[in-house]
Design an enzyme around this catalytic site. Structure first.
Site, PDB file in Angstrom:
ATOM      1  N   ASP A 211       0.196  -6.612  11.605  1.00 51.59           N
ATOM      2  CA  ASP A 211       0.141  -5.219  12.061  1.00 51.59           C
ATOM      3  C   ASP A 211      -0.058  -5.205  13.573  1.00 51.59           C
ATOM      4  OD1 ASP A 211      -0.437  -2.567  12.641  1.00 51.59           O
ATOM      5  OD2 ASP A 211      -1.704  -2.281  10.872  1.00 51.59           O
TER       6      ASP A 211
ATOM      7  N   ASN B  62       0.813  -1.218   0.000  1.00 52.26           N
ATOM      8  CA  ASN B  62       0.000   0.000   0.000  1.00 52.26           C
ATOM      9  C   ASN B  62       0.848   1.270   0.000  1.00 52.26           C
ATOM     10  OD1 ASN B  62      -2.273  -1.553  -0.059  1.00 52.26           O
ATOM     11  ND2 ASN B  62      -3.104  -0.863   1.894  1.00 52.26           N
TER      12      ASN B  62
ATOM     13  N   GLU C 106      12.419   1.355  15.925  1.00 50.24           N
ATOM     14  CA  GLU C 106      12.025   2.550  15.164  1.00 50.24           C
ATOM     15  C   GLU C 106      11.873   3.768  16.071  1.00 50.24           C
ATOM     16  OE1 GLU C 106       9.229   1.916  11.659  1.00 50.24           O
ATOM     17  OE2 GLU C 106       8.723   0.207  12.940  1.00 50.24           O
TER      18      GLU C 106
END
Length: 351
Positions: free
Chosen positions: A148, A25, A210
């Site tokens: 996710d 995506n 991250e």
């Protein structure tokens, strides 16, 4: 950066390249998004057009805005045909940029109408078959199924169940990706799912470090010994990483997926000059250059290589070496790796 050096850029464009960290995506171009919006309007002529207003994809200002863009994209990639169109365009985009081995990753979605996780995955697999047999001959494309961390665990359970059903009949499904908003979800909840994926023979790629001060989470993920690590922004001690985790990382030598533009655009890294790639490249740590979300960040793999060449003084030989060594970090079979190396070596002889 100074004006582009066309000689270097043209060389980079010509190199056969490996892309190992590309979210479906996030890789959609503006051209593809417009096609998907048109499809959505055809299927739902009464829909509020403001609902389908394409957001500005560049410049993305931070990580939160990045996930806002993904929310819009999910509105138009919401049926099997749209998934198929998105995957076809994305694969062809990478092929036209010189990518000859692509690992595409995506979170299988479902809705109350006509899409289950299985039909979603089948649509991507159909796109892989179509492109590699027609418009992108000679390209190898594999699929990683993303989990996710923002979504409830039941969706990850379903993804693993569908993967188990399909991997026996399809060699294109090769791994599991753990991704999503790194500030959401507790990683401990997903560790059993990842372990079961490994038991099924799936390779494991995980987004890690991250955000700063996630030392416990990083340690848990490293001890799982995944096959590749995404981003690793705060792994190095000079970037707020834990010294203990860094020593473990050096011992394990797990390849690191580097996404320069993504990190700078999301401001998890202040600038290209300050990017952790420089530190890892200096110690010859295994790294592969990737795009992450080429559509969202208005980049390409050639652009990422060019940025690396300019900011880290990499020669043409250095760039070719990074591309060639990336084959070793891929999740394809040893036979496929051998064929890819032959192709790269033939290119080298001609230059």
């Amino acid at each position: 950066m100074n004006s582009r050096n066309d000689d270097v850029y043209n060389f980079i464009r010509s190199i056969p390249k490996v892309e190992l960290h590309a979210h479906l995506n996030g890789s959609l171009s503006n051209r593809t998004l417009k096609k998907l919006v048109s499809l959505k309007l055809e299927m739902n002529p009464d829909i509020n057009k403001e609902y389908l207003s394409i957001p500005c994809l560049s410049p993305v200002r931070d990580l939160n805005q990045c996930f806002e863009v993904f929310s819009f994209i999910s509105k138009v990639v919401d049926n099997p045909h749209a998934v198929y169109m998105a995957a076809v365009d994305t694969i062809e985009d990478f092929y036209n940029d010189g990518v000859r081995y692509l690992e595409l990753r995506t979170t299988p979605k479902e809705n109350d109408q006509d899409m289950t996780q299985e039909t979603y995955i089948q649509s991507v697999l159909k796109a892989i078959t179509h492109t590699t047999e027609t418009t992108c001959k000679g390209m190898i494309v594999k699929l990683l199924l993303s989990i996710d961390r923002r979504r409830p665990l039941k969706y990850a359970e379903t993804t693993l169940k569908v993967a188990q059903q399909l991997i026996g009949e399809c060699s294109n499904i090769i791994g599991i990706d753990l991704s999503g908003d790194p500030s959401q979800g507790h990683i401990k909840n997903f560790l059993p799912i990842l372990e079961r994926g490994k038991q099924l023979g799936l390779k494991l790629a995980v987004h890690v470090a991250e955000l700063p001060d996630q030392h416990e989470e990083v340690e848990l993920l490293l001890k799982m010994q995944p096959d590749r690590l995404g981003h690793g922004t705060f792994l190095h001690p000079d970037k707020n990483g834990s010294s203990r985790n860094f020593e473990l990382l050096k011992q394990l030598q797990i390849p690191l997926e580097i996404c320069l533009t993504s990190n700078v655009a999301c401001k998890t890294v202040p600038s290209y000059e300050d990017h952790h790639f420089k530190l890892f490249h200096k110690i010859n740590y295994p790294c592969v250059l990737c795009t992450d979300d080429k559509g969202v960040f208005n980049t390409s793999l050639s652009d990422e290589y060019y940025l690396a060449s300019q900011h880290y003084s990499l020669s043409k030989d250095d760039l070719f070496k990074i591309s060639y060594e990336s084959i070793s970090y891929s999740f394809c079979t040893e036979l496929e790796k051998s064929l890819l190396r032959q192709h790269w070596e033939e290119f080298k002889k001609k230059t």
